[in-house]
Scaffold this motif. Structure first.
Motif, mmCIF file in Angstrom:
data_model
loop_
_atom_site.group_PDB
_atom_site.id
_atom_site.type_symbol
_atom_site.label_atom_id
_atom_site.label_comp_id
_atom_site.label_asym_id
_atom_site.label_seq_id
_atom_site.Cartn_x
_atom_site.Cartn_y
_atom_site.Cartn_z
ATOM 1 N N VAL A 175 0.820 -1.220 0.000
ATOM 2 C CA VAL A 175 0.000 0.000 0.000
ATOM 3 C C VAL A 175 0.848 1.261 0.000
ATOM 4 O O VAL A 175 0.561 2.220 -0.726
ATOM 5 C CB VAL A 175 -0.964 0.002 1.204
ATOM 6 C CG1 VAL A 175 -1.790 1.294 1.231
ATOM 7 C CG2 VAL A 175 -1.893 -1.212 1.158
ATOM 8 N N HIS A 176 1.926 1.269 0.797
ATOM 9 C CA HIS A 176 2.730 2.494 0.952
ATOM 10 C C HIS A 176 4.140 2.377 0.367
ATOM 11 O O HIS A 176 4.882 3.363 0.370
ATOM 12 C CB HIS A 176 2.827 2.867 2.424
ATOM 13 C CG HIS A 176 1.504 3.232 3.038
ATOM 14 N ND1 HIS A 176 0.877 4.430 2.794
ATOM 15 C CD2 HIS A 176 0.671 2.536 3.862
ATOM 16 C CE1 HIS A 176 -0.271 4.474 3.454
ATOM 17 N NE2 HIS A 176 -0.426 3.334 4.099
ATOM 18 N N HIS A 177 4.512 1.181 -0.103
ATOM 19 C CA HIS A 177 5.800 0.971 -0.779
ATOM 20 C C HIS A 177 6.981 1.394 0.100
ATOM 21 O O HIS A 177 7.941 2.015 -0.364
ATOM 22 C CB HIS A 177 5.833 1.726 -2.111
ATOM 23 C CG HIS A 177 4.629 1.506 -2.957
ATOM 24 N ND1 HIS A 177 4.350 0.288 -3.547
ATOM 25 C CD2 HIS A 177 3.590 2.332 -3.285
ATOM 26 C CE1 HIS A 177 3.207 0.378 -4.220
ATOM 27 N NE2 HIS A 177 2.725 1.604 -4.072
ATOM 28 N N LEU A 178 6.941 1.036 1.391
ATOM 29 C CA LEU A 178 8.019 1.367 2.313
ATOM 30 C C LEU A 178 9.118 0.317 2.255
ATOM 31 O O LEU A 178 8.893 -0.843 1.904
ATOM 32 C CB LEU A 178 7.482 1.460 3.741
ATOM 33 C CG LEU A 178 6.461 2.564 4.035
ATOM 34 C CD1 LEU A 178 6.114 2.558 5.521
ATOM 35 C CD2 LEU A 178 6.980 3.932 3.632
ATOM 36 N N SER A 179 10.328 0.723 2.633
ATOM 37 C CA SER A 179 11.447 -0.206 2.698
ATOM 38 C C SER A 179 11.346 -1.052 3.958
ATOM 39 O O SER A 179 10.629 -0.705 4.912
ATOM 40 C CB SER A 179 12.771 0.557 2.704
ATOM 41 O OG SER A 179 12.917 1.294 3.911
ATOM 42 N N THR A 180 12.101 -2.147 3.985
ATOM 43 C CA THR A 180 12.099 -3.023 5.156
ATOM 44 C C THR A 180 12.602 -2.295 6.390
ATOM 45 O O THR A 180 12.068 -2.466 7.497
ATOM 46 C CB THR A 180 12.967 -4.265 4.883
ATOM 47 O OG1 THR A 180 12.496 -4.920 3.705
ATOM 48 C CG2 THR A 180 12.908 -5.238 6.049
ATOM 49 N N ALA A 228 -1.606 8.399 5.682
ATOM 50 C CA ALA A 228 -0.156 8.508 5.871
ATOM 51 C C ALA A 228 0.369 7.339 6.711
ATOM 52 O O ALA A 228 -0.313 6.887 7.648
ATOM 53 C CB ALA A 228 0.176 9.833 6.552
ATOM 54 N N PRO A 229 1.573 6.861 6.399
ATOM 55 C CA PRO A 229 2.114 5.714 7.139
ATOM 56 C C PRO A 229 2.202 5.930 8.645
ATOM 57 O O PRO A 229 2.095 4.973 9.414
ATOM 58 C CB PRO A 229 3.509 5.531 6.522
ATOM 59 C CG PRO A 229 3.394 6.096 5.145
ATOM 60 C CD PRO A 229 2.442 7.247 5.270
ATOM 61 N N TRP A 230 2.389 7.191 9.087
ATOM 62 C CA TRP A 230 2.520 7.429 10.524
ATOM 63 C C TRP A 230 1.254 7.024 11.280
ATOM 64 O O TRP A 230 1.321 6.696 12.479
ATOM 65 C CB TRP A 230 2.835 8.896 10.812
ATOM 66 C CG TRP A 230 1.773 9.881 10.376
ATOM 67 C CD1 TRP A 230 1.729 10.602 9.227
ATOM 68 C CD2 TRP A 230 0.594 10.246 11.127
ATOM 69 N NE1 TRP A 230 0.595 11.385 9.184
ATOM 70 C CE2 TRP A 230 -0.110 11.197 10.334
ATOM 71 C CE3 TRP A 230 0.073 9.877 12.364
ATOM 72 C CZ2 TRP A 230 -1.311 11.759 10.750
ATOM 73 C CZ3 TRP A 230 -1.136 10.434 12.782
ATOM 74 C CH2 TRP A 230 -1.802 11.371 11.990
ATOM 75 N N ILE A 241 -10.212 1.653 12.513
ATOM 76 C CA ILE A 241 -9.652 2.899 11.975
ATOM 77 C C ILE A 241 -8.674 2.594 10.841
ATOM 78 O O ILE A 241 -8.687 3.246 9.789
ATOM 79 C CB ILE A 241 -8.956 3.696 13.092
ATOM 80 C CG1 ILE A 241 -9.993 4.224 14.084
ATOM 81 C CG2 ILE A 241 -8.159 4.865 12.509
ATOM 82 C CD1 ILE A 241 -9.391 4.836 15.333
ATOM 83 N N ALA A 242 -7.832 1.569 11.060
ATOM 84 C CA ALA A 242 -6.884 1.186 10.011
ATOM 85 C C ALA A 242 -7.614 0.703 8.767
ATOM 86 O O ALA A 242 -7.183 0.968 7.637
ATOM 87 C CB ALA A 242 -5.950 0.091 10.530
ATOM 88 N N ALA A 243 -8.729 -0.015 8.936
ATOM 89 C CA ALA A 243 -9.481 -0.532 7.796
ATOM 90 C C ALA A 243 -10.074 0.593 6.949
ATOM 91 O O ALA A 243 -10.047 0.533 5.716
ATOM 92 C CB ALA A 243 -10.590 -1.462 8.288
ATOM 93 N N PHE A 244 -10.610 1.619 7.590
ATOM 94 C CA PHE A 244 -11.258 2.715 6.862
ATOM 95 C C PHE A 244 -10.270 3.763 6.335
ATOM 96 O O PHE A 244 -10.576 4.489 5.399
ATOM 97 C CB PHE A 244 -12.299 3.395 7.749
ATOM 98 C CG PHE A 244 -13.593 2.633 7.855
ATOM 99 C CD1 PHE A 244 -14.570 2.757 6.874
ATOM 100 C CD2 PHE A 244 -13.828 1.772 8.918
ATOM 101 C CE1 PHE A 244 -15.764 2.048 6.967
ATOM 102 C CE2 PHE A 244 -15.009 1.058 9.017
ATOM 103 C CZ PHE A 244 -15.987 1.200 8.039
#
Length: 458
Positions: A286-291, A347-349, A339-342
């Motif tokens: 979803v956010h394409h973050l690094s490991t 933002a990743p934070w 909240i995470a589902a909706f």
């Protein structure tokens, strides 16, 4: 001049230091590879259902091993079993590192690691009782609990950094650090007399077979695996009712509050473990973050919050009661999932904050489940009952990881069921979060209902 008392106290302190080292690494070994699961899946071109077996394999032998080592401690002694566990854990680490490019070897290595690491939580608590004076045990257990929480906290951060900047295979070598404790433990731990006793190997084999085939079913959804699992469990139940000194005391099954506490606690712990194993996949897709960013920025704050919430939970239980704290924990977990589902594409934070409250709710729940289960047991049932609780807690975590991987792979929930303005890749994760919220709320309702009924009958 050293008196015999001061020499004994020094010996006890030295034993305790090395026990703390083992406690820290046992949990670190459990958590450190979690953040690298998407990388492992990509390297081997595996679906999450298969890649998650890197953690499931460890948790499977880890959970069974904790029960085994506890049973064997009176017969073989702590010293032999601890040293055996350290060497097996290190052996599995080396096999995994050398053969990390072969997926079956990697899974085998994690099985071996779990079998060795299981000795640490199972025997450290027994060693504290035998080697630490009674007036200092409270502090000892508290410090070990803090180190365990710290291991859970720094595991994702260490795992993310090493996997991103070096390679995830080097994480397999971390448990070899416990080998430094061997010469000290050989010298400090006393030789114990062997106590004769029966050991229910048949029960262990039957139960293990049932667990393994059920986990295989959650990965592949083949009905043949589920049928074999059910048959193994049925034979296991029949076996423990007839044998002397069974691996699991069948009398505990008559204690309704105990059984509901263990089962509902297992559902909650397994759901939380499944969520934690899903986060790296979700943040990459979803956010394409690094490991490294996932381990340090997303998961680290949440896992470290366990230390604070664990203390607060224990304080509240004594003042407000178990159901009050359990309700707060469930509200924190379920509302965080919703909240995470909706807002899954926010933002990743936001996910960092959500993980903090999920782990906070989990800390509250663990404290309450332990309190409810221990309070439902008679004095003579306490040892067997709490051992069974620990066993099911570890096992449920491995099961949750396996089920989450299976759901991510078959993509049964990959539909737009919620009014979220997100990319199609986010639908699956959003729906799984709704499922997680439903499971913890259902477990809470059952636990509260059974708890209130048991209190009315007392």
């Amino acid at each position: 001049m050293n008196t015999p008392y001061s020499q004994s106290a020094l010996r006890h302190n030295q034993v305790f230091i090395w026990l703390c080292v083992l406690s820290f690494f046992s949990v670190l070994n459990e958590m450190v590879l979690n953040v690298s699961l998407p990388d492992i899946a990509n390297d081997f071109h595996k679906l999450p259902a298969s890649a998650n077996w890197v953690n499931t394999a460890f948790m499977l032998t880890f959970s069974i091993g904790t029960a085994l080592y506890g049973k064997l401690s009176d017969q073989l002694g702590i010293k032999k079993l601890l040293l055996f566990g350290i060497m097996v854990n290190g052996f599995g680490s080396i096999i995994g590192f050398v053969g990390h490019s072969f997926f079956p070897v990697l899974i085998l290595a994690r099985f071996i690691q779990g079998a060795g690491a299981a000795a640490f939580p199972a025997l450290v608590m027994v060693a504290v009782v035998r080697y630490i004076p009674k007036e200092n045990r409270g502090k000892a257990f508290g410090l070990i609990g803090s180190l365990v929480a710290m291991g859970e906290g720094v595991g994702p951060a260490i795992g993310g950094m090493i996997a991103h900047y070096i390679h995830w295979s080097y994480l397999l070598l971390i448990p070899t650090a416990t080998v430094i404790t061997v010469p000290f433990l050989m010298k400090l731990l006393e030789k114990e007399e062997r106590v004769s006793g029966r050991f229910d190997m048949t029960g262990i084999i039957l139960m293990s077979a049932g667990i393994v085939f059920f986990l295989l079913f959650t990965t592949s959804y083949r009905m043949s695996f589920l049928i074999i699992s059910i048959l193994a469990f049925l034979i296991f139940v029949r076996h423990i009712r007839k044998t002397q000194d069974p691996f699991v005391d069948p009398a505990l099954g008559k204690n309704v509050l105990f059984m509901m506490g263990v089962l509902c606690g297992g559902l909650i712990f397994g759901t939380a473990a499944g969520f934690v194993s899903m986060v790296p996949y979700m943040m990459k897709d979803v956010h394409h973050l690094s490991t490294a960013a996932i381990g340090s920025g997303i998961m680290f704050p949440g896992t470290m919050s366990v230390i604070i919430f664990g203390y607060i939970g224990g304080w509240l239980v004594d003042r407000k009661g178990s159901l009050y704290v359990l309700t707060i924990g469930i509200v924190l977990m379920s509302s965080s999932f919703l909240i995470a589902a909706f807002f899954i594409d926010a933002a990743p934070w936001l996910m960092t904050v959500i993980i903090v409250f999920v782990f906070g709710g989990l800390s509250f729940t663990k404290t309450v489940i332990s309190t409810i289960v221990s309070g439902s047991l008679k004095q003579k049932e306490a040892g067997a009952g709490m051992s069974l609780l620990n066993f099911t807690s570890f096992l449920s975590e491995g099961t949750g990881i396996s089920i989450a991987g299976g759901l991510l792979s078959i993509r049964l929930l990959n539909q737009r069921l919620l009014p979220v303005n997100a990319d199609h890749s986010a639908y699956l994760y959003s729906n799984m979060l709704i499922l997680f919220a439903g499971i913890v709320v259902m477990s809470w309702l059952v636990t509260v209902n059974v708890y209130k009924r048991s209190r009315r009958n007392d």
